[in-house]
Design a protein around this motif. Structure first.
Motif, short mmCIF file in Angstrom:
data_model
loop_
_atom_site.label_atom_id
_atom_site.label_comp_id
_atom_site.label_asym_id
_atom_site.label_seq_id
_atom_site.Cartn_x
_atom_site.Cartn_y
_atom_site.Cartn_z
N LEU A 1 -15.10 -33.44 -75.49
CA LEU A 1 -15.51 -33.92 -74.17
C LEU A 1 -16.11 -32.77 -73.36
N TRP A 2 -17.32 -33.03 -72.83
CA TRP A 2 -18.02 -32.05 -72.00
C TRP A 2 -18.33 -32.68 -70.65
N GLU A 3 -17.99 -31.98 -69.59
CA GLU A 3 -18.27 -32.45 -68.23
C GLU A 3 -19.29 -31.54 -67.59
N ILE A 4 -20.41 -32.12 -67.13
CA ILE A 4 -21.48 -31.38 -66.49
C ILE A 4 -21.65 -31.93 -65.08
N SER A 5 -21.55 -31.06 -64.11
CA SER A 5 -21.57 -31.54 -62.72
C SER A 5 -22.91 -32.17 -62.35
N SER A 6 -24.02 -31.55 -62.83
CA SER A 6 -25.33 -32.07 -62.45
C SER A 6 -26.38 -31.56 -63.43
N LEU A 7 -27.40 -32.38 -63.63
CA LEU A 7 -28.57 -31.97 -64.41
C LEU A 7 -29.81 -32.25 -63.58
N ALA A 8 -30.54 -31.19 -63.23
CA ALA A 8 -31.68 -31.29 -62.32
C ALA A 8 -32.82 -32.09 -62.94
N PRO A 9 -33.75 -32.58 -62.12
CA PRO A 9 -34.92 -33.29 -62.65
C PRO A 9 -35.73 -32.40 -63.59
#
Length: 283
Positions: free
Chosen positions: A78-86
């Protein structure tokens, strides 16, 4: 909010390509025990960021996880990424190996959930990839009879040799058998071990054989058994080969990579032969 949601859905329907992507890259075929990488690519080609990204991977039962970059947020999948930009992308490299029978096709699954910026609903993207085990790296042969006499010693000779490309250097051998079958030898004797530069290390523990240090020469193991009584016309003995794998804090797990069924017709000798010479019995 309704207008934003409507516009967002409209963009998804009319788009010529999917703005959010998730896909595996890996070898299509590997040998049993060979280390390789699953590369899990994820991308955001939309005009807004995606937040609260969570990627969960479901491994095949025969997969042994070794490490990943980046490290998992929880467990090993399981990997949690807060945000991925455009217009950005990234990847997860998962190192491991598959241990199973030759010809087995193993499937890995991944699910990614995310929320587009300023959007309340959660979306999901999935990926799947299939890898086939194309070689074992070991060659096995068996020498045995197809019948067994009641209360007589019967022998199974197992020969094994590593191939040039081999990634399994130790395994556990077990003999799956009905209750009326008894193993009458375990070579070497229980609690002992033998090893020379030309021979593997063989240890016997609890009715199983632990074999390591295989080397390049052909090796052999002899198993003797007897059938104590005839409960059925025939019996099946299953010889199983498994790779043991231990993870700290967890019990050892065994990965089956080869098995062989040996069928025996059970023969009960009820003959009592006497030879009579000149009227006198001769034993």
């Amino acid at each position: 909010v309704f207008i934003l949601e409507f516009n967002y859905f409209s963009e998804k329907i009319n788009a010529s390509k999917q703005p959010i992507g998730l896909a595996f890259e890996a070898d299509r075929e590997v040998a049993a025990g060979e280390e390789f990488y699953y590369i899990l690519n994820y991308k955001n080609e939309d005009r807004v960021a995606i937040n609260k990204v969570e990627i969960k991977v479901q491994y095949p039962d025969s997969f042994i996880f070794l490490e990943s970059d980046p490290a998992p947020s929880k467990n090993n999948n399981l990997w949690e990424i807060s945000s991925l930009a455009p217009r950005r992308s990234d990847l997860i490299r998962i190192k491991g190996k598959l241990v199973g029978p030759v010809g087995t096709s193993e499937v890995i699954l991944a699910d990614m959930t995310y929320k587009p910026a300023n959007f309340s609903s959660e979306f999901r993207k999935s990926a799947v990839f299939e890898t086939k085990i194309n070689d074992l790296g070991l060659a096995f042969s068996f020498i045995n009879s197809d019948s067994a006499l009641i209360n007589e010693a019967n022998e199974i000779m197992i020969k094994f040799k590593t191939k040039d490309q081999n990634y399994i250097n130790n395994f556990r051998l077990t003999l799956e058998r009905p209750d009326e079958v008894e193993i009458i030898n375990q070579a070497p004797a229980a609690g002992q071990a033998t090893s020379t530069p030309a021979r593997p290390l063989i240890q016997t523990e609890g009715g199983a054989w632990q074999i390591s240090n295989l080397g390049k020469n052909e090796n052999e193991l002899k198993i003797e058994f007897k059938v104590k009584e005839k409960k059925q016309p025939s019996i099946n003995l299953k010889v199983k080969f498994e790779l043991p794998w231990a993870v700290p804090g967890q019990p050892t797990k065994y990965y089956l990579f080869y098995e062989k069924d040996l069928n025996y017709e059970i023969i009960k000798s009820d003959l009592n032969i006497s030879v009579i010479i000149n009227g006198s019995p001769l034993d």
